[in-house]
Write a protein that holds these residues in place. Structure first.
Motif, PDB file in Angstrom:
ATOM      1  N   UNK A   1      -3.000   9.834   0.206  1.00 20.34           N
ATOM      2  CA  UNK A   1      -2.216   9.839   1.443  1.00 20.34           C
ATOM      3  C   UNK A   1      -0.994   8.930   1.356  1.00 20.34           C
ATOM      4  N   UNK A   2      -0.341   8.908   0.207  1.00 22.24           N
ATOM      5  CA  UNK A   2       0.771   7.982   0.002  1.00 22.24           C
ATOM      6  C   UNK A   2       1.947   8.231   0.930  1.00 22.24           C
ATOM      7  N   UNK A   3       2.144   9.497   1.304  1.00 22.12           N
ATOM      8  CA  UNK A   3       3.305   9.819   2.131  1.00 22.12           C
ATOM      9  C   UNK A   3       3.236   9.179   3.518  1.00 22.12           C
ATOM     10  N   UNK A   4       2.057   8.740   3.912  1.00 23.56           N
ATOM     11  CA  UNK A   4       1.900   8.065   5.208  1.00 23.56           C
ATOM     12  C   UNK A   4       1.737   6.560   5.072  1.00 23.56           C
ATOM     13  N   UNK A   5       1.812   6.062   3.847  1.00 16.72           N
ATOM     14  CA  UNK A   5       1.538   4.645   3.610  1.00 16.72           C
ATOM     15  C   UNK A   5       2.801   3.805   3.423  1.00 16.72           C
ATOM     16  N   UNK A   6       2.649   2.530   3.739  1.00 14.55           N
ATOM     17  CA  UNK A   6       3.607   1.518   3.304  1.00 14.55           C
ATOM     18  C   UNK A   6       3.015   0.897   2.041  1.00 14.55           C
ATOM     19  N   UNK A   7       3.711   1.046   0.945  1.00 21.80           N
ATOM     20  CA  UNK A   7       3.254   0.498  -0.336  1.00 21.80           C
ATOM     21  C   UNK A   7       3.857  -0.892  -0.528  1.00 21.80           C
ATOM     22  N   UNK A   8       3.052  -1.817  -1.006  1.00 19.64           N
ATOM     23  CA  UNK A   8       3.525  -3.176  -1.230  1.00 19.64           C
ATOM     24  C   UNK A   8       3.663  -3.505  -2.712  1.00 19.64           C
ATOM     25  N   UNK A   9       4.730  -4.186  -3.053  1.00 20.49           N
ATOM     26  CA  UNK A   9       4.929  -4.697  -4.411  1.00 20.49           C
ATOM     27  C   UNK A   9       5.326  -6.160  -4.290  1.00 20.49           C
ATOM     28  N   UNK A  10       4.680  -7.018  -5.049  1.00 17.84           N
ATOM     29  CA  UNK A  10       5.100  -8.417  -5.076  1.00 17.84           C
ATOM     30  C   UNK A  10       5.308  -8.845  -6.523  1.00 17.84           C
ATOM     31  N   UNK A  11       6.199  -9.803  -6.714  1.00 17.40           N
ATOM     32  CA  UNK A  11       6.567 -10.187  -8.072  1.00 17.40           C
ATOM     33  C   UNK A  11       6.771 -11.696  -8.174  1.00 17.40           C
ATOM     34  N   UNK A  12       6.523 -12.212  -9.366  1.00 21.27           N
ATOM     35  CA  UNK A  12       6.718 -13.631  -9.634  1.00 21.27           C
ATOM     36  C   UNK A  12       8.102 -13.894 -10.178  1.00 21.27           C
ATOM     37  N   UNK A  13       9.094 -13.765  -9.317  1.00 21.89           N
ATOM     38  CA  UNK A  13      10.496 -13.992  -9.690  1.00 21.89           C
ATOM     39  C   UNK A  13      10.944 -13.019 -10.780  1.00 21.89           C
ATOM     40  N   UNK A  14      10.600 -11.752 -10.608  1.00 26.40           N
ATOM     41  CA  UNK A  14      11.006 -10.697 -11.544  1.00 26.40           C
ATOM     42  C   UNK A  14      11.333  -9.447 -10.740  1.00 26.40           C
ATOM     43  N   UNK A  15      12.409  -9.544  -9.963  1.00 19.43           N
ATOM     44  CA  UNK A  15      12.788  -8.453  -9.071  1.00 19.43           C
ATOM     45  C   UNK A  15      13.117  -7.176  -9.842  1.00 19.43           C
ATOM     46  N   UNK A  16      13.675  -7.322 -11.018  1.00 14.73           N
ATOM     47  CA  UNK A  16      14.067  -6.134 -11.786  1.00 14.73           C
ATOM     48  C   UNK A  16      12.873  -5.233 -12.080  1.00 14.73           C
TER      49      UNK A  16
ATOM     50  N   UNK B   1       9.096  -4.844  -0.999  1.00 14.59           N
ATOM     51  CA  UNK B   1       9.061  -5.716  -2.174  1.00 14.59           C
ATOM     52  C   UNK B   1       9.277  -7.151  -1.716  1.00 14.59           C
ATOM     53  N   UNK B   2       8.361  -8.027  -2.095  1.00 19.45           N
ATOM     54  CA  UNK B   2       8.486  -9.441  -1.770  1.00 19.45           C
ATOM     55  C   UNK B   2       8.087 -10.270  -2.982  1.00 19.45           C
ATOM     56  N   UNK B   3       8.504 -11.528  -2.990  1.00 20.71           N
ATOM     57  CA  UNK B   3       8.114 -12.422  -4.068  1.00 20.71           C
ATOM     58  C   UNK B   3       6.695 -12.949  -3.842  1.00 20.71           C
ATOM     59  N   UNK B   4       5.918 -13.051  -4.912  1.00 19.14           N
ATOM     60  CA  UNK B   4       4.612 -13.698  -4.814  1.00 19.14           C
ATOM     61  C   UNK B   4       4.853 -15.127  -4.353  1.00 19.14           C
ATOM     62  N   UNK B   5       4.180 -15.533  -3.294  1.00 20.08           N
ATOM     63  CA  UNK B   5       4.430 -16.831  -2.687  1.00 20.08           C
ATOM     64  C   UNK B   5       4.033 -18.017  -3.543  1.00 20.08           C
ATOM     65  N   UNK B   6       4.359 -19.193  -3.064  1.00 25.01           N
ATOM     66  CA  UNK B   6       4.176 -20.421  -3.833  1.00 25.01           C
ATOM     67  C   UNK B   6       2.723 -20.692  -4.199  1.00 25.01           C
ATOM     68  N   UNK B   7       1.806 -20.472  -3.266  1.00 23.50           N
ATOM     69  CA  UNK B   7       0.396 -20.796  -3.518  1.00 23.50           C
ATOM     70  C   UNK B   7      -0.209 -19.863  -4.556  1.00 23.50           C
ATOM     71  N   UNK B   8      -0.069 -18.574  -4.370  1.00 22.23           N
ATOM     72  CA  UNK B   8      -0.628 -17.627  -5.335  1.00 22.23           C
ATOM     73  C   UNK B   8       0.138 -17.707  -6.648  1.00 22.23           C
ATOM     74  N   UNK B   9       1.464 -17.836  -6.564  1.00 27.69           N
ATOM     75  CA  UNK B   9       2.281 -17.928  -7.760  1.00 27.69           C
ATOM     76  C   UNK B   9       1.968 -19.148  -8.606  1.00 27.69           C
ATOM     77  N   UNK B  10       1.505 -20.220  -7.970  1.00 22.80           N
ATOM     78  CA  UNK B  10       1.138 -21.425  -8.711  1.00 22.80           C
ATOM     79  C   UNK B  10      -0.012 -21.167  -9.677  1.00 22.80           C
ATOM     80  N   UNK B  11      -0.775 -20.106  -9.425  1.00 26.30           N
ATOM     81  CA  UNK B  11      -1.905 -19.769 -10.286  1.00 26.30           C
ATOM     82  C   UNK B  11      -1.611 -18.574 -11.199  1.00 26.30           C
ATOM     83  N   UNK B  12      -0.787 -17.650 -10.726  1.00 29.85           N
ATOM     84  CA  UNK B  12      -0.512 -16.451 -11.522  1.00 29.85           C
ATOM     85  C   UNK B  12       0.709 -16.601 -12.419  1.00 29.85           C
ATOM     86  N   UNK B  13       1.660 -17.448 -12.003  1.00 30.39           N
ATOM     87  CA  UNK B  13       2.808 -17.749 -12.839  1.00 30.39           C
ATOM     88  C   UNK B  13       3.981 -16.804 -12.676  1.00 30.39           C
TER      89      UNK B  13
END
Length: 286
Positions: free
Chosen positions: A225-240, A260-272
């Motif tokens: 059902x993707x056509x009805x969804x909002x899909x989320x993408x987050x990145x660790x300072x890699x917008x490209x 598209x949003x950046x992975x936040x500080x707390x989660x990013x501190x662990x994922x890099x």
């Protein structure tokens, strides 16, 4: 009386969402360079990633009991309904702290309309649940309607992600030192997902170029059902790379929207830096 939606900073939503949907936010803490910073308020993800690239160690801590106490007492005294959608209890003690303070507050205000849900979600996957709840609240939905919907979205939210350097997962206790070392030598990129709130390795992929295609394959096999969804993408300072992934998804699935949003500080501190995450529902949108 409209319901107030409360999230914490691990939802990786920005000020734009808080203002647009009248969402309240309570912050986890990032420890960097010997100082404490409120995530999303006093420090930006960009600051954290730059420090990590320079070799700095980062640590995080959950929302304090005092912060929850202040927030909950306000709504208890006013007898105004508050729904707190919490960061996965498997990744932080924040949910457990909130429940402890809720019980404490309800000793003095037994009828306080405070409701807490463990989403078992993280990053923008968590954020999508929060925004959907906030839209319902804005439209006048009841507490039960909001909780039912949030539970559905949280239970069916897929989290598919990869990291650029296994060293950061090793520091967080997610992989062994040997696996991190060998993975770096062989340029192996782990694909992980979230199962019942926990980070679980899914498979190992050699070469970063193959990772995007494999994420799309997993999305196609698990989602609907993707056509009805909002899909989320987050990145660790890699917008490209995030935009590359979004382009493929747009062409293949034509979703309602991609954020598209950046992975936040707390989660990013662990994922890099270099983390790339994809979020979608595995059941029809409602």
């Amino acid at each position: 009386m409209n319901v107030t939606i409360l999230t914490d900073s691990a939802s990786d939503l920005t000020e734009t969402y808080y203002k647009a949907f009248d969402i309240k936010m309570i912050a986890l803490t990032v420890h960097l360079h010997g100082k404490d910073f409120k995530d999303g308020i006093e420090i930006s993800p960009k600051n954290v990633y730059e420090a990590m690239r320079e070799g700095s160690n980062t640590k995080t801590s959950q929302v304090t009991p005092e912060a929850f106490r202040s927030m909950f007492i306000h709504y208890a005294k006013a007898n105004e309904p508050l729904v707190y959608l919490a960061f996965s209890s498997e990744l932080s003690g924040t949910y457990q702290t909130a429940k402890m303070i809720e019980q404490e507050i309800k000793e003095d205000y037994p009828n306080a309309p405070i409701h807490i849900l463990d989403t078992k979600c993280a990053s923008i996957g968590y954020g999508l649940v929060v925004v959907r709840a906030a839209k319902l609240a804005r439209d006048g939905a009841s507490v039960n309607e909001i909780l039912d919907m949030a539970t559905y979205h949280a239970e069916h939210m897929e989290h598919i992600f990869t990291v650029d350097d296994l060293e950061y997962l090793y520091r967080g206790g997610r992989v062994s030192k040997t696996a991190a070392f060998v993975g770096s030598l062989l340029k192996i990129k782990p694909l992980l997902h979230v199962d019942d709130g926990k980070l679980i390795p899914l498979e190992k992929i050699r070469g970063s170029k193959r990772v995007l295609n494999r994420m799309i394959e997993v999305m196609e096999s698990r989602g609907t059902d993707f056509e009805n969804q909002v899909i989320g993408i987050s990145h660790g300072d890699d917008l490209e790379r995030a935009e590359q992934l979004a382009t493929i998804i747009e062409e293949k699935f034509s979703p309602k929207e991609i954020i598209i949003e950046m992975v936040g500080s707390v989660i990013g501190a662990h994922s890099g830096p270099g983390t790339l995450a994809l979020f979608f529902l595995n059941k029809p949108y409602k």
